[in-house]
Design an enzyme around this catalytic site. Sequence first.
Site, mmCIF file in Angstrom:
data_model
loop_
_atom_site.group_PDB
_atom_site.id
_atom_site.type_symbol
_atom_site.label_atom_id
_atom_site.label_comp_id
_atom_site.label_asym_id
_atom_site.label_seq_id
_atom_site.Cartn_x
_atom_site.Cartn_y
_atom_site.Cartn_z
ATOM 1 N N TYR A 1 -4.204 3.900 6.581
ATOM 2 C CA TYR A 1 -4.762 2.987 7.582
ATOM 3 C C TYR A 1 -5.998 3.576 8.252
ATOM 4 O O TYR A 1 -6.912 2.847 8.664
ATOM 5 C CB TYR A 1 -3.708 2.647 8.638
ATOM 6 N N LYS B 1 0.847 -1.191 0.000
ATOM 7 C CA LYS B 1 0.000 0.000 0.000
ATOM 8 C C LYS B 1 0.886 1.246 0.000
ATOM 9 O O LYS B 1 2.045 1.169 0.458
ATOM 10 C CB LYS B 1 -0.977 -0.015 1.181
#
Length: 375
Positions: A225, A138
């Site tokens: 996140y 990511k």
Amino acid sequence: MDFDHRREFLKKISLLSSAAIVMPTLLSFDKTLKKRNNERKLNIALCGLGRYAKILAKGLEQAKHCNLSGLITGTPEKEVTWGEKYNIPQKNIYNYDNFDKIKDNKDIDLVYVVLPNSMHKEFTIRAAKAGKHVIVEKPMALNAMDCLEMIDACKNNNVQLAVGYRLHFEPHHLEIKRLGQQKVFGQIRYIDASLGYRIRGWNPDAWHLKKSMSGGGPLTNIGIYCVQSNRYILGEEPSFVTAQFGPVQRPEYFKEVEESITWQLEFPSGAVTTSASSYSYDVDRLYASADNGFFELEPALSYGPFEGRSSQGKFNFPVINQQQVQLDEIAKHILANTSLPDHITGEEGYKDMVVIDAIYKAAETGSKIEIKRNK
């Protein structure tokens, strides 16, 4: 035959009978053991051997269903040091120029792309064309449109694409996802999820601080996140966003990317979330308030170990190796030739980047932005 001889004879018969019973069991156990030892593992090559690749390598050392079998690096010295440390044969070591030859290597099943963000798209597509499954770290790419190209490349080449979301199999996060999506405490009304740390001793030329390579600052690296947790707690996609850049306090670092950013998301259910991410202050917490209760984690979104509680009391979950569990869960699906769960696929990475693109647009314009998806 006298009594003593008869007793000795019967003893031998008894031992032979016992052996006849035990031997099939031992043989069966031996076959099971051999089967277990010969169990197929997913062979993974790490593409990019920076800081996080070292953490992944430790996870692979503990993994049960996959192992480190190949290396791709642009640094010749790392070919030697990593190759020796992890006993990787030279035929399984590639550089960025000869990487495409990996298509002929049957000893590698999957490429884990752990390069700077600007290189994710290129190497995901190249790996897919080589017929290798892909995990890409990511954020999936520099923007949402690049994600769609990566998804299409993997589909067109019949390989699976996962995104390196280390928290998706972590027990505390599985629990907050359950509490939210199953509405254990009723409808969630508000979530505060924030993650930041003060960078120290970084080289001002580090790729994380170069917009062309990172796509952004703390939002793309760690703020993702927060976006993730909002989405999987609610089980919804946000509709609108407002956002604000924080002040630049250390211009020697932050010439191209934001130092701090805050944002607010609105969801179809009426839930609102607020988040912050920074490279200049420490924060690591998540709090969710519902009609009939709450739940929270602190630490919440880092490497942990996490601590949490809800209206029902403290959480009591084991500490895991986040990377090992993530890798094993992905490997099990690929080894079984079953589709990866939606929450770990490229489509999930695309959805995050849609939100991140909108957050940056909102911060740059000072306007509320409607979040639109192409798929």
